[in-house]
Design an enzyme around this catalytic site. Structure first.
Site, PDB file in Angstrom:
ATOM      1  N   GLY A 167       6.501   1.011   2.863  1.00 18.64           N
ATOM      2  CA  GLY A 167       6.756   0.820   1.296  1.00 18.64           C
ATOM      3  C   GLY A 167       6.965   2.191   0.891  1.00 18.64           C
ATOM      4  O   GLY A 167       6.863   3.818   0.429  1.00 18.64           O
TER       5      GLY A 167
ATOM      6  N   TYR B 170       2.051  -5.856  19.470  1.00 18.37           N
ATOM      7  CA  TYR B 170       2.841  -6.246  18.458  1.00 18.37           C
ATOM      8  C   TYR B 170       3.432  -7.636  18.463  1.00 18.37           C
ATOM      9  O   TYR B 170       2.574  -8.474  17.178  1.00 18.37           O
ATOM     10  CB  TYR B 170       4.259  -5.510  17.858  1.00 18.37           C
ATOM     11  CG  TYR B 170       4.569  -6.227  17.409  1.00 18.37           C
ATOM     12  CD1 TYR B 170       4.219  -5.612  15.828  1.00 18.37           C
ATOM     13  CD2 TYR B 170       6.223  -7.107  17.622  1.00 18.37           C
ATOM     14  CE1 TYR B 170       5.427  -6.036  14.689  1.00 18.37           C
ATOM     15  CE2 TYR B 170       6.398  -6.840  16.504  1.00 18.37           C
ATOM     16  CZ  TYR B 170       6.646  -6.917  14.828  1.00 18.37           C
ATOM     17  OH  TYR B 170       6.762  -6.864  13.911  1.00 18.37           O
TER      18      TYR B 170
ATOM     19  N   ARG C 296      22.267  -8.226  20.781  1.00 19.40           N
ATOM     20  CA  ARG C 296      21.172  -8.418  20.035  1.00 19.40           C
ATOM     21  C   ARG C 296      21.672  -9.275  18.987  1.00 19.40           C
ATOM     22  O   ARG C 296      22.891  -9.722  18.936  1.00 19.40           O
ATOM     23  CB  ARG C 296      20.276  -7.221  19.658  1.00 19.40           C
ATOM     24  CG  ARG C 296      19.346  -6.714  20.378  1.00 19.40           C
ATOM     25  CD  ARG C 296      17.890  -6.817  20.449  1.00 19.40           C
ATOM     26  NE  ARG C 296      17.665  -5.485  21.323  1.00 19.40           N
ATOM     27  CZ  ARG C 296      17.718  -5.732  22.779  1.00 19.40           C
ATOM     28  NH1 ARG C 296      18.908  -6.374  23.533  1.00 19.40           N
ATOM     29  NH2 ARG C 296      16.826  -4.864  23.519  1.00 19.40           N
TER      30      ARG C 296
ATOM     31  N   ALA D   3       3.925  -7.778   4.909  1.00 19.43           N
ATOM     32  CA  ALA D   3       3.292  -6.571   5.058  1.00 19.43           C
ATOM     33  C   ALA D   3       2.672  -6.366   6.834  1.00 19.43           C
ATOM     34  O   ALA D   3       1.941  -7.495   7.030  1.00 19.43           O
ATOM     35  CB  ALA D   3       1.648  -6.180   4.103  1.00 19.43           C
TER      36      ALA D   3
ATOM     37  N   ASN E  82       1.059  -1.382  -0.646  1.00 20.54           N
ATOM     38  CA  ASN E  82       0.712   0.351   0.563  1.00 20.54           C
ATOM     39  C   ASN E  82       0.890   1.392   0.316  1.00 20.54           C
ATOM     40  O   ASN E  82       0.111   2.277   0.054  1.00 20.54           O
ATOM     41  CB  ASN E  82      -0.942  -0.096   0.793  1.00 20.54           C
ATOM     42  CG  ASN E  82      -0.432  -0.381   2.755  1.00 20.54           C
ATOM     43  OD1 ASN E  82       0.810   0.094   2.751  1.00 20.54           O
ATOM     44  ND2 ASN E  82      -0.929   0.261   3.171  1.00 20.54           N
TER      45      ASN E  82
HETATM   46  C1  UD1 Z   1      13.314  -5.070  17.771  1.00 18.41           C
HETATM   47  C2  UD1 Z   1      12.425  -5.471  16.647  1.00 18.41           C
HETATM   48  C3  UD1 Z   1      11.112  -5.196  17.489  1.00 18.41           C
HETATM   49  C4  UD1 Z   1      10.926  -6.890  18.160  1.00 18.41           C
HETATM   50  C5  UD1 Z   1      12.061  -6.843  19.374  1.00 18.41           C
HETATM   51  C6  UD1 Z   1      11.747  -7.874  19.932  1.00 18.41           C
HETATM   52  C7  UD1 Z   1      13.569  -3.338  15.306  1.00 18.41           C
HETATM   53  C8  UD1 Z   1      13.999  -2.120  14.837  1.00 18.41           C
HETATM   54  N1  UD1 Z   1      12.598  -4.253  16.131  1.00 18.41           N
HETATM   55  O1  UD1 Z   1      13.386  -4.514  19.463  1.00 18.41           O
HETATM   56  O2  UD1 Z   1      10.444  -5.034  16.448  1.00 18.41           O
HETATM   57  O3  UD1 Z   1       9.640  -6.489  18.597  1.00 18.41           O
HETATM   58  O4  UD1 Z   1      13.138  -7.077  18.650  1.00 18.41           O
HETATM   59  O5  UD1 Z   1      12.618  -9.055  20.244  1.00 18.41           O
HETATM   60  O6  UD1 Z   1      14.025  -4.303  14.560  1.00 18.41           O
HETATM   61  N2  UD1 Z   1      19.669   1.801  21.291  1.00 18.41           N
HETATM   62  C9  UD1 Z   1      20.275   2.455  20.946  1.00 18.41           C
HETATM   63  N3  UD1 Z   1      20.638   3.611  20.601  1.00 18.41           N
HETATM   64  C10 UD1 Z   1      19.688   3.919  19.459  1.00 18.41           C
HETATM   65  C11 UD1 Z   1      18.565   2.784  18.889  1.00 18.41           C
HETATM   66  C12 UD1 Z   1      18.339   1.807  19.978  1.00 18.41           C
HETATM   67  O7  UD1 Z   1      20.983   2.243  22.240  1.00 18.41           O
HETATM   68  O8  UD1 Z   1      19.308   5.250  18.804  1.00 18.41           O
HETATM   69  C13 UD1 Z   1      19.006   0.496  21.336  1.00 18.41           C
HETATM   70  C14 UD1 Z   1      17.705  -0.148  22.236  1.00 18.41           C
HETATM   71  O9  UD1 Z   1      17.820   0.485  23.332  1.00 18.41           O
HETATM   72  C15 UD1 Z   1      17.935  -1.697  22.420  1.00 18.41           C
HETATM   73  C16 UD1 Z   1      19.177  -1.780  20.892  1.00 18.41           C
HETATM   74  O10 UD1 Z   1      19.847  -0.455  20.629  1.00 18.41           O
HETATM   75  O11 UD1 Z   1      18.729  -1.867  23.187  1.00 18.41           O
HETATM   76  C17 UD1 Z   1      18.023  -2.039  20.221  1.00 18.41           C
HETATM   77  O12 UD1 Z   1      16.870  -1.247  19.406  1.00 18.41           O
HETATM   78  P1  UD1 Z   1      16.124  -1.553  18.034  1.00 18.41           P
HETATM   79  O13 UD1 Z   1      16.698  -1.722  17.027  1.00 18.41           O
HETATM   80  O14 UD1 Z   1      14.867  -0.852  18.198  1.00 18.41           O
HETATM   81  O15 UD1 Z   1      15.526  -2.849  18.773  1.00 18.41           O
HETATM   82  P2  UD1 Z   1      14.542  -3.750  19.587  1.00 18.41           P
HETATM   83  O16 UD1 Z   1      14.463  -3.517  20.719  1.00 18.41           O
HETATM   84  O17 UD1 Z   1      15.936  -4.937  20.139  1.00 18.41           O
END
Ligand code: UD1
Length: 313
Positions: free
Chosen positions: A39, A149, A217, A82, A35
């Site tokens: 995207g 979610y 992660r 999607a 949609n």
């Molecule tokens: C991810 C998924 C989400 C899922 C979750 C559950 C993404 C974008 N999100 O969230 O859909 O529900 O895993 O496992 O993949 N951080 C920073 N600085 C920043 C941005 C983020 O330090 O500028 C940190 C966050 O606090 C976190 C880590 O980076 O500790 C990863 O953040 P993010 O990429 O948002 O993903 P998740 O929180 O792991």
């Protein structure tokens, strides 16, 4: 189904566009549905001229239109990507989350069953696990999503599993961990951390780290995620599957910041900000099941991250 076409919902998104490319590499006809709310046509620049690819601009919450597209295309397999992808937005707008992340899966499952679609692959998420478990997350653990979610993804897995059991398409629900790579949009406050870090690095601005940076992660490259989707879509066995798509290794944010700092030596030191509320400290998936079923192996994260960062910065 009369064709060997694979239909991809969310084809113009970050992951969807890579899936379309991967399908075309293995010589399949592809119909993409999007949609274009998040995207973007630019994401499809590499495939738009390919005569085996066409796009339907359709919103999956318009269930009548979506059914019609499925009936017209009669695909042999569907890769369903999607979704409302923002975790916080799903809690702010539960009705929309319900329509796109649950109801659309139901429409897809029921219509696919009527049309005799062979196989459905759905993007699920590590979010279904919540944070109740220690150690590497494997698929037999009790799911415990923390928000709407993750709940919607879990419900969608069940919708597809039950449809398959009562005679519908066989289904693979792939639980993606932290996906990164080209075309990930850095613009929302909840965009993936890698896309934000690259954006800051390119502007010569300090990286922002929430908390002490020691959180980890399981970062998996989008090309690998696309390969997993296509392998699951094209396999011939008709089983119902739930499988992690991950590397099995944890990488801390501090180590990513160090990699970026090496590539951009003039970058100011990272700024440490308060940790996000409910931030998960460690996240790592067990990759064995996808390896056993499809021989799927994601690139080791250090190498994949390094390759991506060198190209992006
Ligand atoms: C991810 C998924 C989400 C899922 C979750 C559950 C993404 C974008 N999100 O969230 O859909 O529900 O895993 O496992 O993949 N951080 C920073 N600085 C920043 C941005 C983020 O330090 O500028 C940190 C966050 O606090 C976190 C880590 O980076 O500790 C990863 O953040 P993010 O990429 O948002 O993903 P998740 O929180 O792991």
């Amino acid at each position: 189904p009369s064709t060997d076409t694979v239909l991809v919902t969310g084809c113009a998104g970050f992951i969807g566009s890579h899936v379309v490319e991967e399908l075309l590499r293995s010589h399949n006809a592809v119909v993409g549905v999007d949609n274009f709310s998040t995207g973007r046509m630019e994401n499809l620049a590499n495939v738009i001229e390919d005569s085996r690819f066409s796009i339907q601009r359709t919103d999956l919450t318009d269930t009548v239109a979506f059914r019609r597209v499925l009936e017209q295309v009669r695909p042999s397999a569907i890769i369903h990507l999607a979704a409302l992808v923002s975790v916080p937005q799903a809690d702010r707008d539960p009705d929309y989350n319900f329509r796109i992340n649950i109801e659309a899966t139901h429409v897809l499952a029921e219509t696919a069953a009527k049309l005799g679609v062979r196989r459905i692959v759905m993007a699920s998420s590590a979010a279904v696990y919540g944070d109740a478990h220690q150690g590497a997350l494997h698929e037999d653990l009790m799911p415990c999503p923390l928000g709407r979610y993750g709940a919607a993804k879990l419900i969608s897995e069940q919708i597809l599993a039950v449809a398959a059991r009562v005679g519908g398409a066989s289904a693979s629900c792939l639980r993606f961990f932290n996906v990164f790579g080209p075309r990930q949009d850095p613009s929302s406050p909840y965009s993936g951390v890698l896309s934000k870090f690259v954006d800051l690095g390119r502007q010569g601005k300090a990286l922002t780290i929430f908390g002490d940076g020691e959180q980890t992660r399981d970062f998996v490259a989008v090309r690998d995620v696309a390969r997993a989707c296509v392998a699951a879509a094209l396999e011939s066995e008709a089983r119902v599957e739930i499988a992690n798509v991950c590397t099995g290794a944890e990488v801390s944010l501090n180590s990513i910041a160090t990699m970026i700092q090496r590539l951009v030596p003039d970058l100011p030191a990272p700024v440490y900000l308060p940790a996000r509320e409910n931030d998960i400290k460690r996240s790592c998936g067990n990759p064995d099941r996808a390896r056993t079923w499809w021989g799927f192996e994601a690139k080791a994260p250090e190498k994949a991250l390094q390759d991506f960062l060198v190209g992006a910065l």
